[in-house]
Design an enzyme around this catalytic site. Structure first.
Site, short mmCIF file in Angstrom:
data_model
loop_
_atom_site.label_atom_id
_atom_site.label_comp_id
_atom_site.label_asym_id
_atom_site.label_seq_id
_atom_site.Cartn_x
_atom_site.Cartn_y
_atom_site.Cartn_z
N PRO A 224 0.83 -1.21 0.00
CA PRO A 224 0.00 0.00 0.00
C PRO A 224 0.86 1.27 0.00
O PRO A 224 1.87 1.33 0.71
CB PRO A 224 -0.82 -0.11 1.28
N ILE A 225 0.47 2.24 -0.83
CA ILE A 225 1.26 3.48 -0.96
C ILE A 225 0.94 4.42 0.20
O ILE A 225 -0.21 4.48 0.66
CB ILE A 225 0.93 4.17 -2.31
N GLY B 263 3.02 3.52 5.46
CA GLY B 263 3.94 3.11 6.53
C GLY B 263 4.68 1.82 6.28
O GLY B 263 5.32 1.29 7.18
N GLY C 269 6.93 1.45 3.65
CA GLY C 269 8.16 1.71 2.89
C GLY C 269 8.01 1.47 1.40
O GLY C 269 8.96 1.04 0.73
N SER C 270 6.83 1.77 0.87
CA SER C 270 6.56 1.50 -0.55
C SER C 270 7.56 2.21 -1.48
O SER C 270 8.08 1.62 -2.43
CB SER C 270 5.11 1.89 -0.84
N ALA D 238 10.68 3.29 -0.83
CA ALA D 238 12.02 2.70 -0.72
C ALA D 238 12.05 1.35 -1.43
O ALA D 238 13.04 0.99 -2.07
CB ALA D 238 12.41 2.53 0.74
N SER D 239 10.95 0.63 -1.34
CA SER D 239 10.91 -0.70 -1.95
C SER D 239 10.94 -0.59 -3.49
O SER D 239 11.68 -1.32 -4.15
CB SER D 239 9.65 -1.44 -1.48
N ASP E 211 13.83 2.87 6.73
CA ASP E 211 13.11 2.12 5.69
C ASP E 211 14.09 1.46 4.71
O ASP E 211 14.05 0.24 4.53
CB ASP E 211 12.15 3.03 4.89
O1 PMV Z 1 7.70 5.55 5.97
P1 PMV Z 1 7.00 5.50 7.26
O2 PMV Z 1 5.62 6.08 7.25
O3 PMV Z 1 7.08 4.12 7.85
O4 PMV Z 1 7.79 6.43 8.27
C1 PMV Z 1 9.07 6.11 8.69
C2 PMV Z 1 9.23 6.39 10.10
C3 PMV Z 1 9.43 7.83 10.55
O5 PMV Z 1 10.14 7.73 11.77
C4 PMV Z 1 8.10 8.51 10.80
C5 PMV Z 1 10.23 8.66 9.55
C6 PMV Z 1 11.68 8.20 9.38
O6 PMV Z 1 12.28 8.60 8.38
O7 PMV Z 1 12.21 7.50 10.24
#
Ligand code: PMV
Length: 311
Positions: free
Chosen positions: A99-100, A103, A105-106, A108-109, A150
């Protein structure tokens, strides 16, 4: 040319989101069951490089001297620049079941899977550290001020105990449990939530520093609990982390109600995971109680979930 296919995993944060941005520890786990995919094929359509993203009905053409690039285009261009390569005449097709803006890491993936397919295409040797650096550059566009957690988990495909710019320890998880991921369906911009937390921290520094310190202790204890298979402690710490995320102001009534449904359905612990204000929640389930848990959440209207087991 035979098509070249690569994939990259996703991740969840077990503890320490947001506080990790300020140098406190966090723990994140790889999710192997939810991935992004990149495929390189001959380009029949144009004389340049094309990135096809059919799920969002987008096509991006990459040409020399292109400005205003989006993160996908930059992933490719930065790679070519780093290894002194000309723009090849290929099509890169990307797909994802992550899911975009939720949370996991879409972003980065997807960058990781594109880079892996380019490495395969050029048959060059690139270390994981180099892939990490390339993906981290792109994370800056998505996140503004990313901690790097991530790409660390997604590129190295391992659980990590992570302190920004300081410590990146792989963790040996000896605990046996399952994680069920439930998507609230509400998209949330990590960049915006990270900026919002920064503003709040400026306004209420004592409050926020205290929350971050408490979360820091949770991450440290959680690391030990994962290593020594103390599932009760893992669950207790996950629940405490969620309460602190509520205090931080990044949870919502809906996320809290999903957490409550999980806890009332037999989960040992549950919390929001990622930036918050939307996105996913995760529930820690005793693997033996798994079927029961799923039956219970279904009776409460939750029919979609992602499962990951650490056994
Ligand atoms: O990408 P997310 O939504 O899982 O956020 C990563 C976690 C944060 O601590 C909110 C941001 C970060 O860069 O660490």
């Amino acid at each position: 040319m035979e098509s070249i296919k690569s994939q990259a995993i996703s991740k969840v944060i077990l503890s320490g989101e947001h506080s990790v941005v300020y140098g406190y520890p966090a723990i994140a786990l790889p999710i192997y069951d939810c991935c992004s995919f990149s495929e390189i094929k001959d380009n029949q359509e144009s004389k340049s490089l094309i990135i096809n993203a059919p799920q969002i009905s987008e096509k991006y053409f990459i040409e020399n001297n292109k400005t205003n690039c989006n993160p996908l285009e930059l992933t490719v261009l930065n790679f070519l620049k780093k290894y002194n390569l000309e723009i090849p005449n290929i099509a890169i097709n990307i797909f994802s079941n992550i899911p975009i803006a939720s949370g996991m890491g879409s972003g980065a993936s997807i960058s990781t899977s594109i880079i892996k397919s380019l490495i395969e295409y050029y048959k060059i040797k690139v270390s994981l550290d180099e892939i990490y650096d390339l993906v981290f550059e792109i994370e800056k566009i998505y996140h503004g001020n990313p901690s790097g957690i991530d790409p660390r988990v997604i590129v190295y495909e391992s659980p990590f105990y992570f302190i920004k710019n300081f410590k990146m320890d792989k963790i040996n998880i000896n605990a046996k449990f399952s994680i069920v991921i439930i998507n609230s369906g509400i998209k949330s911009s990590t960049k915006e939530v990270v900026e919002w937390v920064a503003q709040q921290k400026n306004l209420y520094p004592i409050k926020y520093n205290n929350i971050f310190k408490e979360i820091s202790e949770i991450s440290n204890n959680l690391r030990t609990a994962l290593e020594v298979n103390d599932i009760d402690l893992i669950s207790k710490l996950v629940n405490e982390n969620h309460k602190l995320l509520i205090e931080m102001g990044v949870s919502t009534n809906y996320l809290n109600s999903l957490v409550d449904i999980c806890l009332n359905s037999g989960a040992l612990g549950a919390k929001l995971s990622g930036a918050g204000k939307g996105g996913i929640i995760i529930a820690i389930i005793n693997t033996e109680n798994f079927e029961n848990f799923i039956t219970n959440i279904k009776t409460k209207g939750i029919n979609e979930y992602i499962i990951s087991s650490y056994v």
